[in-house]
Design an enzyme around this catalytic site. Structure first.
Site, PDB file in Angstrom:
ATOM      1  N   ASP A  87       0.337 -25.087 101.708  1.00 47.68           N
ATOM      2  CA  ASP A  87       0.804 -26.126 102.634  1.00 47.68           C
ATOM      3  C   ASP A  87       2.251 -26.477 102.320  1.00 47.68           C
ATOM      4  O   ASP A  87       2.583 -26.839 101.197  1.00 47.68           O
ATOM      5  CB  ASP A  87      -0.051 -27.387 102.470  1.00 47.68           C
ATOM      6  CG  ASP A  87       0.449 -28.508 103.376  1.00 47.68           C
ATOM      7  OD1 ASP A  87       0.157 -28.440 104.588  1.00 47.68           O
ATOM      8  OD2 ASP A  87       1.159 -29.413 102.894  1.00 47.68           O
TER       9      ASP A  87
ATOM     10  N   TYR B 268      10.126 -30.714 102.980  1.00 47.81           N
ATOM     11  CA  TYR B 268      10.079 -30.592 101.522  1.00 47.81           C
ATOM     12  C   TYR B 268      11.325 -29.863 101.005  1.00 47.81           C
ATOM     13  O   TYR B 268      11.530 -28.682 101.298  1.00 47.81           O
ATOM     14  CB  TYR B 268       8.799 -29.875 101.063  1.00 47.81           C
ATOM     15  CG  TYR B 268       7.517 -30.541 101.530  1.00 47.81           C
ATOM     16  CD1 TYR B 268       7.500 -31.875 101.961  1.00 47.81           C
ATOM     17  CD2 TYR B 268       6.307 -29.866 101.549  1.00 47.81           C
ATOM     18  CE1 TYR B 268       6.329 -32.497 102.389  1.00 47.81           C
ATOM     19  CE2 TYR B 268       5.126 -30.472 101.976  1.00 47.81           C
ATOM     20  CZ  TYR B 268       5.158 -31.786 102.404  1.00 47.81           C
ATOM     21  OH  TYR B 268       4.003 -32.388 102.832  1.00 47.81           O
TER      22      TYR B 268
HETATM   23  P1  NAP Z   1      -1.236 -34.482  94.483  1.00 52.38           P
HETATM   24  O1  NAP Z   1      -1.523 -33.086  94.794  1.00 52.38           O
HETATM   25  O2  NAP Z   1      -2.339 -35.482  94.550  1.00 52.38           O
HETATM   26  O3  NAP Z   1      -0.577 -34.629  93.030  1.00 52.38           O
HETATM   27  C1  NAP Z   1       0.423 -33.777  92.555  1.00 52.38           C
HETATM   28  C2  NAP Z   1       0.752 -34.219  91.122  1.00 52.38           C
HETATM   29  O4  NAP Z   1      -0.436 -34.154  90.311  1.00 52.38           O
HETATM   30  C3  NAP Z   1       1.775 -33.361  90.420  1.00 52.38           C
HETATM   31  O5  NAP Z   1       2.547 -34.227  89.598  1.00 52.38           O
HETATM   32  C4  NAP Z   1       0.948 -32.425  89.541  1.00 52.38           C
HETATM   33  O6  NAP Z   1       1.635 -32.091  88.358  1.00 52.38           O
HETATM   34  C5  NAP Z   1      -0.250 -33.287  89.220  1.00 52.38           C
HETATM   35  N1  NAP Z   1      -1.478 -32.489  89.077  1.00 52.38           N
HETATM   36  C6  NAP Z   1      -1.941 -31.506  89.879  1.00 52.38           C
HETATM   37  N2  NAP Z   1      -3.099 -31.027  89.439  1.00 52.38           N
HETATM   38  C7  NAP Z   1      -3.395 -31.718  88.310  1.00 52.38           C
HETATM   39  C8  NAP Z   1      -4.459 -31.659  87.373  1.00 52.38           C
HETATM   40  N3  NAP Z   1      -5.465 -30.793  87.510  1.00 52.38           N
HETATM   41  N4  NAP Z   1      -4.426 -32.523  86.317  1.00 52.38           N
HETATM   42  C9  NAP Z   1      -3.415 -33.405  86.169  1.00 52.38           C
HETATM   43  N5  NAP Z   1      -2.377 -33.509  87.024  1.00 52.38           N
HETATM   44  C10 NAP Z   1      -2.362 -32.662  88.089  1.00 52.38           C
HETATM   45  O7  NAP Z   1      -0.070 -35.078  95.391  1.00 52.38           O
HETATM   46  P2  NAP Z   1       0.861 -34.575  96.582  1.00 52.38           P
HETATM   47  O8  NAP Z   1       1.807 -33.538  96.150  1.00 52.38           O
HETATM   48  O9  NAP Z   1       1.370 -35.831  97.200  1.00 52.38           O
HETATM   49  O10 NAP Z   1      -0.164 -33.969  97.665  1.00 52.38           O
HETATM   50  C11 NAP Z   1      -0.528 -32.606  97.715  1.00 52.38           C
HETATM   51  C12 NAP Z   1       0.136 -31.900  98.875  1.00 52.38           C
HETATM   52  O11 NAP Z   1      -0.220 -32.490 100.111  1.00 52.38           O
HETATM   53  C13 NAP Z   1       1.667 -31.991  98.870  1.00 52.38           C
HETATM   54  O12 NAP Z   1       2.258 -31.186  97.875  1.00 52.38           O
HETATM   55  C14 NAP Z   1       1.963 -31.608 100.296  1.00 52.38           C
HETATM   56  O13 NAP Z   1       1.858 -30.215 100.481  1.00 52.38           O
HETATM   57  C15 NAP Z   1       0.869 -32.362 101.028  1.00 52.38           C
HETATM   58  N6  NAP Z   1       1.275 -33.724 101.469  1.00 52.38           N
HETATM   59  C16 NAP Z   1       1.341 -33.976 102.813  1.00 52.38           C
HETATM   60  C17 NAP Z   1       1.745 -35.222 103.286  1.00 52.38           C
HETATM   61  C18 NAP Z   1       1.818 -35.470 104.751  1.00 52.38           C
HETATM   62  O14 NAP Z   1       2.396 -36.486 105.184  1.00 52.38           O
HETATM   63  N7  NAP Z   1       1.253 -34.600 105.569  1.00 52.38           N
HETATM   64  C19 NAP Z   1       2.070 -36.249 102.377  1.00 52.38           C
HETATM   65  C20 NAP Z   1       1.952 -35.981 101.014  1.00 52.38           C
HETATM   66  C21 NAP Z   1       1.548 -34.722 100.577  1.00 52.38           C
HETATM   67  P3  NAP Z   1       2.424 -30.695  88.128  1.00 52.38           P
HETATM   68  O15 NAP Z   1       3.163 -30.409  89.389  1.00 52.38           O
HETATM   69  O16 NAP Z   1       3.265 -30.981  86.942  1.00 52.38           O
HETATM   70  O17 NAP Z   1       1.384 -29.636  87.843  1.00 52.38           O
END
Ligand code: NAP
Length: 277
Positions: free
Chosen positions: A48, A53
């Site tokens: 995704d 980004y």
């Molecule tokens: P997330 O996936 O909930 O959290 C990412 C964070 O958690 C990073 O700091 C990562 O660290 C850490 N992490 C990942 N797996 C882990 C684990 N197993 N144990 C401990 N820490 C862990 O947050 P997000 O990036 O906001 O959401 C995921 C994706 O959703 C985004 O990347 C994006 O593609 C999408 N998104 C979409 C929208 C929208 O408006 N449509 C908004 C927000 C996000 P490291 O990177 O250091 O591994």
């Protein structure tokens, strides 16, 4: 990898990889590519991304990561609301395709609702689909009333997914949006599934985590993976996190575990407006 059948009859993996915050720092580039490739090797072939980004930077990282694997990857990107006019959207899609070094997206989403009439956006999306530049389209950050409006418009019946904030701590959509989408065979893509690390030290998850020999974050992700009609897209650059996220799919939570989680992280008791990051 377990898949979900979209309304269009295409299959989409239920666990993928997010890319927000990737493509922002040159020093992180190789680590981000390595993480995405490891995830793909482990079966998390849904990637995704979004033009937002890193202002195109994440799409360029994804391009490098998936180059040897394009046929195996389910690729999702999103366009800004200010690019959601008929012509704006076609141009934005071409820019994304060029950065991603591919000639089609599996799924293209309106990132959030802006001022362009939805009917115009839907007509642009239909054009892109007919041209073969996208295989499916959908929306993001749409609450139930937005979904109702979208589905009532020409082209709205082809919306296949809504990407929203959803995780064990953020259960608001369970009140109405989640069942509304499920009833219409519209997939929910849960973003921030691990609440950006907030579960790491959550004492409410410790016992269940110990029982499954897992981390608290894995239990939170596993809970999401147990929800029907939901796709999860955790972002991880740390390779251990990538492995842990994939392993969360193999955790089988018992009925008792699920009840304990419901008690510790209460489902909504009333309508909550859609939270957005
Ligand atoms: P997330 O996936 O909930 O959290 C990412 C964070 O958690 C990073 O700091 C990562 O660290 C850490 N992490 C990942 N797996 C882990 C684990 N197993 N144990 C401990 N820490 C862990 O947050 P997000 O990036 O906001 O959401 C995921 C994706 O959703 C985004 O990347 C994006 O593609 C999408 N998104 C979409 C929208 C929208 O408006 N449509 C908004 C927000 C996000 P490291 O990177 O250091 O591994």
């Amino acid at each position: 990898m377990k898949t979900l059948r979209l309304k269009s009859a295409k299959e989409i993996p239920i666990l993928g990889q997010g890319t927000w915050r990737m493509g922002e720092k040159a020093s992180q580039k190789q680590a981000e590519i390595d993480a995405l490739r490891l995830g793909i090797d482990l079966g998390m072939t849904l990637i995704d991304t979004a033009e937002m980004y890193g202002e195109g930077g994440a799409e360029k990282i994804v391009a490098e990561a998936i180059a040897p694997y394009r046929d195996e990857v389910y690729l999702v990107s999103k366009f800004y609301p200010y690019n959601a006019s008929y012509q704006g959207l076609i141009a934005a899609c071409d820019r994304s395709l060029s950065r991603l070094k591919t000639d089609f997206l599996d799924l293209y989403l309106l990132h959030w609702r802006g001022s362009v009439p939805l009917s115009e956006t839907l007509s642009g999306l239909q054009h892109l689909k007919q041209a073969g530049k996208i295989l499916d389209y959908g929306v993001s950050n749409f609450d139930t009333d937005d979904m109702e409006e979208g589905l009532s418009l020409p082209g709205g019946e082809e919306i296949v997914a809504n990407q929203v904030l959803y995780n064990l701590m953020r259960r608001g959509i369970e009140w109405d949006l989640l069942p509304w989408c499920k009833d219409r065979n519209l997939a929910i893509m849960a973003y921030s599934p691990v609440e950006q690390r907030a579960f790491v030290d959550d004492s409410k998850l410790k016992d269940i985590a110990a029982k499954h020999n897992a981390t608290s974050t894995q239990i939170a992700l596993s809970w999401l993976l147990h929800q029907d009609n939901v796709i999860s897209i955790p972002k991880a650059t740390n390779l251990e996190h990538v492995k842990e996220n994939r392993a969360a799919l193999d955790i089988k939570l018992t009925k008792e575990d699920l009840q304990k989680l419901d008690f510790a992280f209460k489902p909504p008791g009333h309508k909550m407006s859609l939270a957005m990051r």
